[in-house]
Scaffold this motif. Structure first.
Motif, PDB file in Angstrom:
ATOM      1  N   GLY A  81      -8.677 -10.655  -1.913  1.00  0.00           N
ATOM      2  CA  GLY A  81      -8.693  -9.196  -1.804  1.00  0.00           C
ATOM      3  C   GLY A  81      -9.366  -8.509  -2.978  1.00  0.00           C
ATOM      4  N   ASN A 138      -4.646   0.206  -4.114  1.00  0.00           N
ATOM      5  CA  ASN A 138      -3.261   0.130  -4.595  1.00  0.00           C
ATOM      6  C   ASN A 138      -3.155   0.621  -6.035  1.00  0.00           C
ATOM      7  N   SER A 145      -9.822  -0.388   2.136  1.00  0.00           N
ATOM      8  CA  SER A 145      -9.894  -0.164   0.685  1.00  0.00           C
ATOM      9  C   SER A 145     -11.121   0.683   0.382  1.00  0.00           C
ATOM     10  N   ALA A 161       1.435 -12.284  -4.451  1.00  0.00           N
ATOM     11  CA  ALA A 161       0.096 -12.551  -3.925  1.00  0.00           C
ATOM     12  C   ALA A 161      -0.840 -12.843  -5.098  1.00  0.00           C
ATOM     13  N   LYS A 186      -1.124  -2.631   2.326  1.00  0.00           N
ATOM     14  CA  LYS A 186      -2.208  -2.190   3.216  1.00  0.00           C
ATOM     15  C   LYS A 186      -1.717  -1.367   4.415  1.00  0.00           C
ATOM     16  N   GLN A 201      -5.347  -9.795   4.993  1.00  0.00           N
ATOM     17  CA  GLN A 201      -4.294  -8.808   4.701  1.00  0.00           C
ATOM     18  C   GLN A 201      -4.566  -7.496   5.442  1.00  0.00           C
ATOM     19  N   CYS A 232      -3.465  -4.031  -9.792  1.00  0.00           N
ATOM     20  CA  CYS A 232      -4.612  -4.921  -9.647  1.00  0.00           C
ATOM     21  C   CYS A 232      -5.702  -4.145  -8.910  1.00  0.00           C
ATOM     22  N   PHE A 233      -6.942  -4.656  -8.978  1.00  0.00           N
ATOM     23  CA  PHE A 233      -8.057  -3.841  -8.502  1.00  0.00           C
ATOM     24  C   PHE A 233      -9.055  -4.637  -7.663  1.00  0.00           C
ATOM     25  N   GLY A 234      -9.114  -4.279  -6.362  1.00  0.00           N
ATOM     26  CA  GLY A 234     -10.127  -4.857  -5.483  1.00  0.00           C
ATOM     27  C   GLY A 234     -11.177  -3.786  -5.222  1.00  0.00           C
ATOM     28  N   GLY A 235     -10.822  -2.802  -4.374  1.00  0.00           N
ATOM     29  CA  GLY A 235     -11.648  -1.624  -4.196  1.00  0.00           C
ATOM     30  C   GLY A 235     -10.976  -0.411  -4.823  1.00  0.00           C
ATOM     31  N   GLY A 236      -9.705  -0.559  -5.173  1.00  0.00           N
ATOM     32  CA  GLY A 236      -9.009   0.474  -5.933  1.00  0.00           C
ATOM     33  C   GLY A 236      -7.840   1.149  -5.240  1.00  0.00           C
ATOM     34  N   SER A 260       1.540  -5.539  -5.336  1.00  0.00           N
ATOM     35  CA  SER A 260       0.875  -5.114  -4.102  1.00  0.00           C
ATOM     36  C   SER A 260       1.234  -5.975  -2.897  1.00  0.00           C
ATOM     37  N   GLY A 261       1.633  -7.243  -3.128  1.00  0.00           N
ATOM     38  CA  GLY A 261       1.995  -8.069  -1.979  1.00  0.00           C
ATOM     39  C   GLY A 261       2.652  -9.368  -2.399  1.00  0.00           C
ATOM     40  N   GLU A 270      -3.632 -11.717  -5.683  1.00  0.00           N
ATOM     41  CA  GLU A 270      -4.190 -10.436  -6.153  1.00  0.00           C
ATOM     42  C   GLU A 270      -3.208  -9.765  -7.121  1.00  0.00           C
ATOM     43  N   SER A 271      -1.943  -9.702  -6.694  1.00  0.00           N
ATOM     44  CA  SER A 271      -0.933  -9.012  -7.499  1.00  0.00           C
ATOM     45  C   SER A 271      -0.737  -9.679  -8.859  1.00  0.00           C
TER      46      SER A 271
HETATM   47  C1  LIG Z   1      -6.298  -6.022  -0.361  1.00  0.00           C
HETATM   48  C2  LIG Z   1      -5.332  -6.323  -1.434  1.00  0.00           C
HETATM   49  C3  LIG Z   1      -5.555  -5.909  -2.766  1.00  0.00           C
HETATM   50  C4  LIG Z   1      -6.820  -5.226  -3.228  1.00  0.00           C
HETATM   51  O1  LIG Z   1      -7.166  -4.033  -2.628  1.00  0.00           O
HETATM   52  P1  LIG Z   1      -7.087  -2.610  -3.331  1.00  0.00           P
HETATM   53  O2  LIG Z   1      -7.728  -1.694  -2.385  1.00  0.00           O
HETATM   54  O3  LIG Z   1      -7.800  -2.701  -4.649  1.00  0.00           O
HETATM   55  O4  LIG Z   1      -5.656  -2.320  -3.526  1.00  0.00           O
HETATM   56  C5  LIG Z   1      -4.573  -6.163  -3.708  1.00  0.00           C
HETATM   57  N1  LIG Z   1      -3.433  -6.809  -3.377  1.00  0.00           N
HETATM   58  C6  LIG Z   1      -3.187  -7.237  -2.128  1.00  0.00           C
HETATM   59  C7  LIG Z   1      -1.903  -7.933  -1.841  1.00  0.00           C
HETATM   60  C8  LIG Z   1      -4.125  -6.993  -1.100  1.00  0.00           C
HETATM   61  O5  LIG Z   1      -3.878  -7.413   0.142  1.00  0.00           O
END
Ligand SMILES: *Cc1c(COP(=O)(O)O)cnc(C)c1O
Length: 450
Positions: free
Chosen positions: A340, A271, A232, A385, A115, A142, A265-269, A416-417, A387-388
């Protein structure tokens, strides 16, 4: 020369000097965001009250493929970049796969995730334009942590609205933000009209990203020299994140390989965009055959089960209407630990790319993500993380297919983290307290108003 090099680094001088704006190279450009009142296409000026002007222009720029990284931003990138590109020998061995697995390790940033790649330029442009205060919302913390640090670097005051339930349940990310000097307020709060209205109606409201966004936007609108920031979804955030893939491209060259599959991985896109767009430009311009896979949670599957339509980016409906894959802006995702990734929509660029078949998506149930996270921790020594873990799980699925076919595919994913501030979630997994969530079609249809 070592035949088994583990990690690949760039010299400080080789850190990219430009971000890559894929909008310029897309054959079908993303459709325009709309003003919700007039339904007119949005102009950069319409966004000026909220965001730094330069970011408003980057947001809608469909002409310039390369945007120069300001030198002061690049100087701060050097605090931890280049991030290592790592060959995951340990994971390959644990799986017994002939695939070559690489990951880009964004967890080495000062706040532990990708981030900061966007927080620094956002704070920089605000400072350039005479802004003194920045504000935002955060869930797990994050993005709030990244903005707090970036604001400090440029001498800005940061006010972060953290979803109340996370503020209470995730005390360490709150302390990280406070350590960097930010003012952190649990949302809903009595400090804004939006917060007061919510608390008057529901005194015990636990907060959501929707309430926190409303408060942050109101603060930005009512405070002189204050801008709002987002971590994001928006196109300028994805632009800044391309530093990941641009570095990875050079590092893969050092490794003498080019990826067959790129995964995020995909939250809002953001990373996912960061790791994939620089490689995707070779697919668009030279017809290279690479698969791009976005890995989302099964409980928040906007890419695999959502609909492409105009929708709001926030629960309250304050933002412009965005053309995107969405589950509906009132969609309430299950309380999974990958906070995330609990967002109902996808950024406009990735949405168009998915519609055009340039990328694919998979959805992964929660238990598989933690199972793979533990496998990865044991094989590579990094606790990812939550998310990752979705990206790792998608990479492992691909690597397992290679065991069957015998193919030596080159797989690249973005880490990503790290998960060191998320150990409470691992505790719950290890104690057997986590579950997968069913999401019936009817629930999605209802959320989309069908
Ligand atoms: C916020 C976050 C994400 C998801 O956000 P994107 O905009 O999709 O990348 C993924 N991994 C980690 C560690 C985050 O903090």
């Amino acid at each position: 020369m070592s035949t088994k090099q583990k990690r690949f680094f760039l010299s400080e001088d080789d850190i990219p000097r430009y971000w890559y704006n894929i909008q310029a190279d897309m054959v079908n450009k993303p459709m325009a965001p709309l003003n919700p009142q007039t339904k007119e296409p949005l102009k950069p000026e319409d966004l000026y009250p909220l965001f730094a002007k330069e970011l408003c222009h980057q947001e809608l720029d469909q002409e310039n493929a390369w945007i120069e990284i300001p030198e002061p931003v690049r100087e701060y990138y050097k605090y931890w970049r280049s991030t290592p590109l790592v060959r995951a020998y340990g994971l390959e061995k644990a799986l017994g796969t002939p695939a070559h697995i690489y990951f880009k390790n964004e967890s080495v940033s000062p706040i532990g995730s990708h981030k900061l790649n966007s927080a620094i330029p956002q704070a920089y442009y605000c400072k350039q334009e005479g802004v003194t205060n920045v504000t935002t919302e955060t869930g797990a913390g994050q993005w709030g942590a990244a903005l707090s640090y970036a604001a400090k670097l440029f001498g800005l005051e940061a006010a972060v609205y953290q979803v109340k339930i996370s503020y209470e349940q995730k005390p360490y990310r709150r302390s990280i933000m406070q350590t960097f000097g930010a003012q952190v307020t649990p949302s809903p709060s009595m400090s804004t009209r939006a917060g007061k209205d919510i608390l008057t109606q529901t005194p015990n409201h636990q907060g959501s990203l929707g309430t926190a966004i409303s408060e942050a936007i109101e603060l930005a609108r009512t405070t002189p020299n204050c801008k709002y920031t987002l971590g994001s979804v928006l196109s300028h955030v994805s632009l800044h994140q391309t530093i990941i893939g641009l570095e990875a491209e050079k590092q893969m060259e050092m490794a003498g390989e080019y990826p067959d599959v790129v995964i995020g991985c995909f939250g809002g896109g953001s990373n996912f965009a960061g790791i994939s767009f620089p490689f995707m430009r070779h697919t668009i311009k030279e017809g290279r055959k690479t698969r791009f896979i976005a890995a989302e949670p099964a409980s928040c599957p906007k890419l695999t089960r959502g609909k492409f339509q105009y929708d709001f980016a926030d629960e309250a409906g304050y933002t412009p209407l965005l053309p995107m894959y969405t589950l509906g802006h009132k969609f309430a995702p299950a309380n999974i630990h990958a906070g995330g990734l609990r967002f109902h929509g996808a950024g406009v660029i990735v949405s168009q790319l998915l519609k055009d078949g340039l990328m694919e998506a998979v959805d992964i149930p929660q238990l598989e993500t933690f199972e793979t996270g533990c496998l990865f921790a044991q094989a590579e020594g990094i606790i990812p993380a939550p998310e990752s873990c979705h990206a790792i799980a998608a990479a492992v699925r691909e690597a397992k297919k290679c065991i069957e076919t015998g193919e030596e595919k080159i797989i690249l994913f973005n880490l990503s983290g790290h998960g060191l501030v998320d150990m409470a979630s691992y505790d719950q997994y290890l104690a057997g307290n986590l579950m997968n969530y069913d999401l019936p079609d009817e629930v999605i249809a209802k959320s989309l108003g069908e």
